[in-house]
Design an enzyme around this catalytic site. Structure first.
Site, PDB file in Angstrom:
ATOM      1  N   CYS A  38     -20.208  14.346   6.722  1.00  0.00           N
ATOM      2  CA  CYS A  38     -20.799  15.036   7.934  1.00  0.00           C
ATOM      3  C   CYS A  38     -20.803  16.533   7.876  1.00  0.00           C
ATOM      4  O   CYS A  38     -19.499  17.399   7.739  1.00  0.00           O
ATOM      5  CB  CYS A  38     -19.681  14.694   9.008  1.00  0.00           C
ATOM      6  SG  CYS A  38     -19.938  15.801  10.585  1.00  0.00           S
ATOM      7  N   CYS A  41     -19.075  18.698  10.611  1.00  0.00           N
ATOM      8  CA  CYS A  41     -17.403  18.480  10.633  1.00  0.00           C
ATOM      9  C   CYS A  41     -16.804  19.543   9.841  1.00  0.00           C
ATOM     10  O   CYS A  41     -15.903  20.151  10.048  1.00  0.00           O
ATOM     11  CB  CYS A  41     -17.022  17.053   9.837  1.00  0.00           C
ATOM     12  SG  CYS A  41     -17.699  15.719  11.140  1.00  0.00           S
TER      13      CYS A  41
END
Length: 290
Positions: A38, A41
């Protein structure tokens, strides 16, 4: 539980109840649900770490790797990444999904997290600020206290000597400067010694009013020009003094064995390389030299 700092750690299914739920009864715990694949993230994580560290222990940050911790993901119904949840008193109380700016994260935390204690002002920095404002007595008082606990602080000794010089204690100031042995503060030491030199010279020169009167009669009076510049330096009228010294250098660079050039360099030491006047007059002196 691997730790980044005392306030930031990884949380797993094995220790989540202890590290997050139980801890949240003592301090709010921000839980960052993330995954290796991700990208948002990875962008958010350093920001969360920075925010957590700024709270100096008043906020804990737990990181949950969602690929490895599917049980926790299922337990809290995490549907998108990144998701950040704030736990307090054993319960989720707030949170957000997706990357957020620092201002939004802090706004979310503000009602729940105690503000960090204010950083104590550095006494030396306080003294420097007071000296720059011309509040020499206040700066001297702070430096005296500082030097009672650390009498080898070269920066504080040099500034203390400058405070003494400002109230005419020239011999005492010289004694303090002679005690400075550190090579770390060569420029400020040279500057403080230059200030003492100008104050000593000014004490033995005619009054500024008399020198201005001489220059009104003869603007090319080299001696009066130089002596008035020294009087101005002793009174921290640096702009006028530098202007006069540069004009004298251009007019008669050999005056008293190159004294205008030597004095300009002393003033540069006194003010420091970052001072705007030094930048300006170094350039002007270079142009006059070449």
């Amino acid at each position: 539980m691997s730790q980044d700092t005392p306030y930031i750690f990884d949380a797993t299914a094995a220790d989540f109840d202890q590290s997050v739920i139980q801890n949240s009864f003592h301090k709010p715990v921000l839980v960052d649900f993330w995954a290796e694949w991700c990208a948002p993230c990875k962008a958010l994580m350093p920001l969360l770490k920075h925010v957590a560290e700024s709270y100096q222990g008043e906020l804990l940050l737990a990181k949950v790797d969602c690929e490895a911790e599917q049980d926790i993901v299922a337990r809290f119904g995490i549907r998108s990444l990144p998701t950040v949840v704030l736990f307090k008193d054993g319960q989720p109380v707030d949170g957000f999904a997706g990357a957020q700016p620092e201002s939004a994260i802090r706004a979310m935390l503000e009602p729940h997290v105690q503000a960090p204690p204010p950083a104590e002002a550095d006494p030396f920095e306080q003294a420097q600020a007071l000296f720059a404002e011309g509040q020499f007595a206040q700066a001297e008082a702070i430096l005296q206290t500082l030097l009672t606990t650390d009498n080898s602080n070269a920066g504080a000794l040099i500034l203390y000597a400058r405070c003494l010089a400002e109230r005419g204690e020239l011999n005492e100031a010289q004694t303090v400067l002679d005690a400075v042995k550190s090579d770390e503060h060569k420029a400020s030491l040279a500057g403080a010694k230059a200030q003492l030199t100008f104050l000593r010279q000014a004490a033995n020169l005619p009054d500024a009013a008399d020198l201005k009167s001489r220059l009104a009669q003869n603007a090319d009076d080299d001696e009066a020009t130089y002596q008035l510049a020294v009087q101005q330096l002793a009174r921290q009228q640096y702009d006028a003094a530098l202007d006069a010294l540069l004009k004298l250098f251009v007019r008669n660079r050999g005056y008293e064995g190159g004294l205008p050039h030597k004095t300009l360099l002393q003033v540069f030491d006194l003010l420091g390389n970052d001072h705007p006047l030094v930048t300006t007059y170094r350039r002007k002196l270079f142009a006059a030299l070449y």
